[in-house]
Scaffold this active site. Sequence first.
Site, PDB file in Angstrom:
ATOM      1  N   GLU A  90      -9.526  -5.814 -11.150  1.00  0.00           N
ATOM      2  CA  GLU A  90     -10.379  -7.282 -11.116  1.00  0.00           C
ATOM      3  C   GLU A  90     -11.715  -6.971 -10.153  1.00  0.00           C
ATOM      4  O   GLU A  90     -11.486  -6.177  -9.098  1.00  0.00           O
ATOM      5  CB  GLU A  90      -9.427  -8.337 -10.434  1.00  0.00           C
ATOM      6  CG  GLU A  90      -8.664  -8.816 -11.538  1.00  0.00           C
ATOM      7  CD  GLU A  90      -7.432  -8.152 -11.505  1.00  0.00           C
ATOM      8  OE1 GLU A  90      -7.155  -6.937 -10.778  1.00  0.00           O
ATOM      9  OE2 GLU A  90      -6.219  -8.734 -12.065  1.00  0.00           O
ATOM     10  N   CYS A 105     -15.771  -8.858  -3.795  1.00  0.00           N
ATOM     11  CA  CYS A 105     -14.442  -8.083  -3.596  1.00  0.00           C
ATOM     12  C   CYS A 105     -14.205  -7.314  -4.592  1.00  0.00           C
ATOM     13  O   CYS A 105     -13.940  -7.564  -5.487  1.00  0.00           O
ATOM     14  CB  CYS A 105     -13.490  -9.357  -3.416  1.00  0.00           C
ATOM     15  SG  CYS A 105     -11.639  -8.633  -3.084  1.00  0.00           S
ATOM     16  N   CYS A 112      -2.003   0.783  -7.210  1.00  0.00           N
ATOM     17  CA  CYS A 112      -2.090   1.076  -6.002  1.00  0.00           C
ATOM     18  C   CYS A 112      -0.508   1.719  -5.668  1.00  0.00           C
ATOM     19  O   CYS A 112       0.405   1.605  -6.168  1.00  0.00           O
ATOM     20  CB  CYS A 112      -2.158  -0.215  -4.949  1.00  0.00           C
ATOM     21  SG  CYS A 112      -2.009   0.196  -2.845  1.00  0.00           S
ATOM     22  N   CYS A 116       3.292  -2.171  -0.988  1.00  0.00           N
ATOM     23  CA  CYS A 116       3.722  -3.035  -0.054  1.00  0.00           C
ATOM     24  C   CYS A 116       4.607  -4.191  -0.880  1.00  0.00           C
ATOM     25  O   CYS A 116       4.051  -4.639  -2.096  1.00  0.00           O
ATOM     26  CB  CYS A 116       2.405  -3.920   0.590  1.00  0.00           C
ATOM     27  SG  CYS A 116       1.381  -2.784   1.541  1.00  0.00           S
ATOM     28  N   CYS A 119       2.890  -7.665  -2.211  1.00  0.00           N
ATOM     29  CA  CYS A 119       1.629  -7.667  -3.055  1.00  0.00           C
ATOM     30  C   CYS A 119       1.531  -7.349  -4.651  1.00  0.00           C
ATOM     31  O   CYS A 119       2.395  -6.444  -4.968  1.00  0.00           O
ATOM     32  CB  CYS A 119       0.790  -6.518  -2.538  1.00  0.00           C
ATOM     33  SG  CYS A 119      -0.903  -6.344  -3.149  1.00  0.00           S
ATOM     34  N   CYS A 331      -5.772 -13.326  -2.390  1.00  0.00           N
ATOM     35  CA  CYS A 331      -5.231 -12.210  -1.817  1.00  0.00           C
ATOM     36  C   CYS A 331      -3.977 -11.795  -2.468  1.00  0.00           C
ATOM     37  O   CYS A 331      -3.032 -12.306  -2.349  1.00  0.00           O
ATOM     38  CB  CYS A 331      -5.145 -12.252  -0.300  1.00  0.00           C
ATOM     39  SG  CYS A 331      -6.571 -12.636   0.629  1.00  0.00           S
TER      40      CYS A 331
HETATM   41  N1  SAH Z   1      -5.020  -1.872   0.194  1.00  0.00           N
HETATM   42  C1  SAH Z   1      -6.039  -2.517   1.080  1.00  0.00           C
HETATM   43  C2  SAH Z   1      -6.882  -3.507   0.482  1.00  0.00           C
HETATM   44  C3  SAH Z   1      -6.156  -4.587  -0.412  1.00  0.00           C
HETATM   45  S1  SAH Z   1      -6.899  -6.156   0.725  1.00  0.00           S
HETATM   46  C4  SAH Z   1      -5.297  -3.137   2.509  1.00  0.00           C
HETATM   47  O1  SAH Z   1      -3.993  -3.188   2.244  1.00  0.00           O
HETATM   48  O2  SAH Z   1      -5.919  -3.885   3.193  1.00  0.00           O
HETATM   49  C5  SAH Z   1      -5.958  -7.133  -0.167  1.00  0.00           C
HETATM   50  C6  SAH Z   1      -5.357  -8.041   1.251  1.00  0.00           C
HETATM   51  O3  SAH Z   1      -4.370  -9.194   0.691  1.00  0.00           O
HETATM   52  C7  SAH Z   1      -4.410  -7.094   2.236  1.00  0.00           C
HETATM   53  O4  SAH Z   1      -4.739  -7.588   3.338  1.00  0.00           O
HETATM   54  C8  SAH Z   1      -3.118  -7.416   1.405  1.00  0.00           C
HETATM   55  O5  SAH Z   1      -2.228  -7.230   2.462  1.00  0.00           O
HETATM   56  C9  SAH Z   1      -3.122  -9.046   1.093  1.00  0.00           C
HETATM   57  N2  SAH Z   1      -2.215  -9.465   0.581  1.00  0.00           N
HETATM   58  C10 SAH Z   1      -1.403  -8.632  -0.618  1.00  0.00           C
HETATM   59  N3  SAH Z   1      -0.349  -9.257  -0.936  1.00  0.00           N
HETATM   60  C11 SAH Z   1      -0.640 -10.835  -0.414  1.00  0.00           C
HETATM   61  C12 SAH Z   1      -0.099 -11.975  -0.661  1.00  0.00           C
HETATM   62  N4  SAH Z   1       0.964 -11.997  -1.507  1.00  0.00           N
HETATM   63  N5  SAH Z   1      -0.470 -13.013  -0.062  1.00  0.00           N
HETATM   64  C13 SAH Z   1      -1.454 -12.901   0.897  1.00  0.00           C
HETATM   65  N6  SAH Z   1      -2.241 -11.839   1.175  1.00  0.00           N
HETATM   66  C14 SAH Z   1      -1.663 -10.766   0.568  1.00  0.00           C
END
Ligand code: SAH
Length: 338
Positions: A90, A105, A112, A116, A119, A331
């Site tokens: 996306e 974005c 990935c 995490c 995510c 996010c």
């Molecule tokens: N891998 C990078 C880029 C991803 S940015 C990073 O970790 O920063 C996407 C952002 O959304 C990151 O800050 C990630 O931690 C956050 N994110 C992931 N899952 C989420 C969720 N379920 N709710 C809110 N934010 C989330």
Amino acid sequence: MEVLAKYSKDELENFVEKLGEKKFRAGQLFSWIYSKSAADFDTMSDIKKDFREKLKDIAVILDTKIKKKQVSADGTIKYLIEFHDGCCAETVLMRFDNRANLSACVSSQVGCKMGCDFCATAKRGFVRNLETYEIISQILTIQQDTGLKITNVVFMGQGEPLDNYKNVYEAISRINSDLSIGIRRITISTCGIAPKIKELCDYELIPTLAVSLHCADSDVRKQIMPVERRYNLENLKESLKYYCEKTGKRVTLEYILIGSLTDTTQMAQKLCDYICDLKCNINLIPYNPIGVDKYKKPAKKDMMIFKYLLESAGKKVTIRLERGADIDAACGQLAGKE
Ligand code: SAH
């Protein structure tokens, strides 16, 4: 077929000269592709017809397709982009009211590796790195589709940008030179690969840095972010200080508020302790549900208390607007699903 999005300005000149055309044609092509967002050769009105015909036979501007496009009630647009090999990721266009900023974005990987736990991208696993031109193509796709010029780029889509360092770095240089977007308007977000944060500081162009901290308690962070096992909070902080010293810039710390887990006053205190000697702003992100929900959204009241505690410690805090949640573009909700 030649894919023109692969070429830098110099490479485009070579390409044009090899076709027996004058060098200035490359400048024209370049401006049609990057500034005027042309989607095909026919619209390139100042390029003579026989050259346009030749181009149509041997080249395309992009080799990507928009597989799906969703428009959110708040104006956010999410594109599912298909790359040449059928992989999808996306790209999201975010517009902020009252501001002329149009932020793209972008994704840096399909899937990935970071794992995490909160995510959606992590849940689908890792597929592959995106090439430099595939990152550029995401921005060109938005520009072609909307006719608008992107002003800001954030590497906050699928993938961990510092795990695809080389391609991402090259993309940053091209976003800066070819798309004329100032380096301060380019942000990468990382889950905290400490040595790579330091490496970033050696480059000539250093983007704005956002770090997904999400928790300042090492044990809890380990549970939700496996990266903490490799590069713990201490390593991370050292690299962030290095970035601040080297660049004179501030870092943005992204912090997900997960109900009853990371949003408590105890966690706020830990965060205050962690950041007291760091030049940073805090961006609080209310947890967005991703389907299989082991975690919950924070209560509004707890968010406000958390924000207040940080502000009392003298930090600038913003709560990230939830954008495009109705189309799963918020996010952590990007999983490349169709
Ligand atoms: N891998 C990078 C880029 C991803 S940015 C990073 O970790 O920063 C996407 C952002 O959304 C990151 O800050 C990630 O931690 C956050 N994110 C992931 N899952 C989420 C969720 N379920 N709710 C809110 N934010 C989330």
